[in-house]
Design an enzyme around this catalytic site. Structure first.
Site, PDB file in Angstrom:
ATOM      1  N   CYS A  25       0.737  -1.108  -0.007  1.00 28.48           N
ATOM      2  CA  CYS A  25      -0.173   0.079  -0.147  1.00 28.48           C
ATOM      3  C   CYS A  25       0.887   1.056  -0.176  1.00 28.48           C
ATOM      4  O   CYS A  25       0.533   2.070  -0.707  1.00 28.48           O
ATOM      5  CB  CYS A  25      -0.964  -0.031   1.296  1.00 28.48           C
ATOM      6  SG  CYS A  25      -0.186   0.077   2.749  1.00 28.48           S
ATOM      7  N   HIS A  62      -2.796   1.242   6.881  1.00 29.17           N
ATOM      8  CA  HIS A  62      -3.140   1.267   5.520  1.00 29.17           C
ATOM      9  C   HIS A  62      -2.915   2.722   4.833  1.00 29.17           C
ATOM     10  O   HIS A  62      -3.020   3.620   5.495  1.00 29.17           O
ATOM     11  CB  HIS A  62      -4.522   1.035   5.218  1.00 29.17           C
ATOM     12  CG  HIS A  62      -4.842   0.867   3.635  1.00 29.17           C
ATOM     13  ND1 HIS A  62      -3.845   0.254   2.645  1.00 29.17           N
ATOM     14  CD2 HIS A  62      -5.668   1.408   3.067  1.00 29.17           C
ATOM     15  CE1 HIS A  62      -4.273   0.382   1.502  1.00 29.17           C
ATOM     16  NE2 HIS A  62      -5.539   1.091   1.495  1.00 29.17           N
ATOM     17  N   ASP A 118      -7.204   5.715  -3.475  1.00 25.97           N
ATOM     18  CA  ASP A 118      -6.492   4.703  -3.131  1.00 25.97           C
ATOM     19  C   ASP A 118      -6.051   3.536  -4.200  1.00 25.97           C
ATOM     20  O   ASP A 118      -6.944   3.126  -4.821  1.00 25.97           O
ATOM     21  CB  ASP A 118      -7.491   3.860  -2.027  1.00 25.97           C
ATOM     22  CG  ASP A 118      -6.599   2.947  -1.284  1.00 25.97           C
ATOM     23  OD1 ASP A 118      -5.373   2.460  -1.621  1.00 25.97           O
ATOM     24  OD2 ASP A 118      -7.166   2.181  -0.300  1.00 25.97           O
TER      25      ASP A 118
END
Length: 637
Positions: free
Chosen positions: A196, A255, A278
């Site tokens: 991530c 995250h 994202d």
């Protein structure tokens, strides 16, 4: 009648314009200008001179100010700054990891434009794709989908398997430039591997290069709600071990995503500004792996029906957690937690190395009436959408997909917790700071809050975790029997030896300890767990002397092996925009137990101003010992 003007030469004044538009580090030979700011050009005519009052020239340049930030310090930080920090670790140990964004490095702008042209949108309909690039909403979704490679030849392959033999362990990267240049040099073949923070960092580089204000955000205890019901379900066995084969939803230890600043004319007034994007491939949005832009304001207010993917973004910061005990083919509810998900949401401060906590931008204070009201609003919108059938939403081919159906049990309001019924409290406490290579000492505190005796059986276990919440096999177990007098408190000491966990530790260095307690003759059970992050010493970097452009600079790097055993295959990497032309790799070989080493190397800075050196040390036993040093480079004589 006067003869018409014939243009002989156009001088775009690239050098002067680029300085005024803060793009001189991208190029001085070609014009690179920013939206909403004036620039000058000079026209030379070959047949006669320009005559004011007689001649007129019409020049049309269409731009928009949909990404304009009024604050100059914010523009400097979120568009111009080419280095920063990405926060990792856990909510109890937040670790800043240095990153070289390098958006002004050689060829990066061309690679970013190439990325747009490799997108599925451009491949299917080039003219429409180009016509829509003036919309930051559209462009950000295209870039978001192209950073991962799940649907196309995007920049990065994701890998959470702990097996990286055919690529680079995501923890080893320290910058975006090497990744983007490798993707370009291999004919746009995805680079192996990313997780991530790597996806978010590379997207930050591309968006800043394209002139869209962007920052990197870390959310600790981040929800991944796969079934779209705003509840994270976790399953345990009777030893307190989390069951991977039952896990669909997860709580990531941390995250990382992006926020981009833009107007949102496609939404009701008030929802422009920072938007969540994202690029980590978690769930699809209209069949493609991208997420956002979702308005941060909409997330805070529970407006989960607004475009794009706001429901999923809401669940990352404000889902509830439900714990279940699985035994004998049945499931027993252990705990309904409303405050676990979404903590210490962090980004780098403006023109500072400090961390900004921006949690209040995403949610009202946990435990407050407003926070519960927003959650209930979101649930009601979700239930209303499901009762109306498939989501009709925006007809844009990049619009959101509907959340999937789920059983009604997860939407029930929480019942009494087992600790309320048993009137027993369990809590883990560390006795010292857990360090990589050392034993872990902790106690389990048990408190009897009732006027009756309590006979407890406690099953304890420990297992390594990946940062996305995926559990590895348990490596330590224990059973304790504790008798508590009324209102008595007892502690049960525990020790996990380094020899017990060393072979089972993941790259993320996370250990989850759990205890499942039950009272004799009672069906109720109590679960308590704690995530431990093992710390380690960083790399120390010193600059010997003042730094000047085009003058040799000596850099000293000091690092050590934190373990009581030798480590092999040690490699030190260094990079830094404006300081090194390319990433430096130094083969160290073997480091003896607890051995400290030092190397000295020279470089020649080629850009002035505030710069940063980023360093990483990897070995066969650890992959991401980091360090950084800020350096101011003077122009000199």
């Amino acid at each position: 009648m006067a003869q018409g003007l014939e243009v002989a030469l156009t001088d775009l004044q690239s050098s002067q314009n680029n300085v005024r538009h803060h793009t001189e580090e991208i190029s001085v030979d070609r014009l690179v200008v920013r939206r909403g700011q004036a620039f000058s050009i000079t026209l030379y005519f070959k047949n006669r001179g320009f005559q004011p009052g007689m001649d007129s020239i019409m020049f049309v340049a269409e731009t928009a100010d949909a990404v304009y930030l009024e604050s100059e310090p914010q523009r400097q930080e979120y568009v111009v700054n080419d280095y920063g920090f990405i926060y990792q670790g856990s909510k109890s140990w937040i670790r800043p990891c240095p990153w070289n964004y390098g958006q002004f490095e050689e060829n990066i702008i061309d690679i970013c434009l190439e990325l747009l042209e490799k997108s599925l949108n451009f491949q299917v309909d080039p003219s429409t794709d180009c016509a829509l690039r003036g919309s930051p909403v559209y462009t950000s979704r295209v870039v978001c989908a192209m950073i991962n490679s799940n649907d196309d030849n995007g920049v990065l392959n994701g890998n959470w398997s702990e097996n990286y033999v055919d690529g680079v362990n995501p923890a080893e990267w320290t910058g975006s430039v090497a990744i983007l240049k490798q993707w370009h040099a291999t004919g746009c073949q995805p680079v192996r591997y990313g997780q991530c923070w790597v996806f978010a960092a590379v997207m930050c580089t591309v968006m800043r290069c394209l002139g869209i204000p962007t920052r990197v955000i870390t959310n600790f205890d981040s929800g991944h709600d796969t079934d779209g019901n705003l509840i994270i379900d976790e399953y345990y066995d009777n030893t307190g071990r989390i069951l991977e084969n039952m896990k669909k939803d997860t709580v990531w230890n941390f995250h990382v995503w992006n926020e981009c600043w833009m107007a949102r004319k496609d939404l009701p007034p008030g929802y422009g500004g920072w938007q969540v994007l994202d690029a980590t491939p978690q769930e699809t949005s209209n069949g493609l792996y991208c997420c956002g832009p979702a308005s941060v304001k909409a997330i805070k207010e529970g407006e989960i029906d607004l475009n794009y993917d706001t429901r999923f973004a809401f669940s990352m910061v404000n889902a509830d957690c439900m714990s279940w005990l699985v035994y004998g083919g049945k499931e027993q509810k252990l705990h309904h937690d409303t405050a676990t998900v979404g903590n210490f949401i962090s980004t780098k401060s403006i023109q500072s190395d400090e961390r900004d906590d921006i949690t209040e931008s995403y949610k009202y204070e946990e435990g407050s009436l407003q926070e519960r009201e927003v959650f209930q609003k979101a649930l009601q919108k979700l239930q209303a959408a499901r009762s109306q059938g498939p989501h009709q939403g925006n007809s844009n081919p990049f619009s959101s997909v509907p959340p999937r159906q789920d059983s009604a049990r997860s939407l029930d309001t929480p019942s009494l917790q087992p600790s309320d019924v048993l009137q027993v409290s369990l809590k883990f406490e560390l006795l010292d700071s857990p360090k990589m290579g050392q034993d872990i000492n902790f106690v389990l505190l048990a408190v009897n809050m009732s006027p009756q005796f309590k006979d407890l059986k406690l099953n304890l276990s420990a297992q390594s975790l990946l940062h996305d919440g995926s559990p590895l096999a348990p490596f330590w177990q224990d059973t304790a029997f504790i008798t508590l007098f009324p209102e008595e408190e007892k502690s049960y000491p525990c020790k996990i030896l380094y020899s017990q966990y060393s072979q089972y530790l993941s790259t993320d260095k996370l250990i989850r300890i759990s205890a499942l307690g039950e009272e004799k003759n009672s069906p109720e059970k109590i679960l308590v767990n704690k995530i431990i992050t093992l710390t380690f010493p960083g790399i120390m970097i010193s600059v010997l002397g003042a730094a000047f452009v085009n003058q040799p600079l000596t850099v000293q790097v000091v690092f050590s092996n934190p373990l009581s055993e030798p480590v092999e295959d040690c490699v030190l990497t260094l990079e830094g925009s404006g300081l090194f032309r390319k990433q430096q790799r130094v083969l160290i070989g073997v480091l003896k137990p607890h051995h400290k080493a030092s190397i000295t190397l020279k470089t020649i800075p080629f850009k002035s101003g505030q710069r940063q050196i980023q360093a990483n040390l990897r070995s066969n036993r650890f992959k991401d010992i980091k360090g950084y040093k800020n350096v101011y480079v003077d122009i000199g004589l």
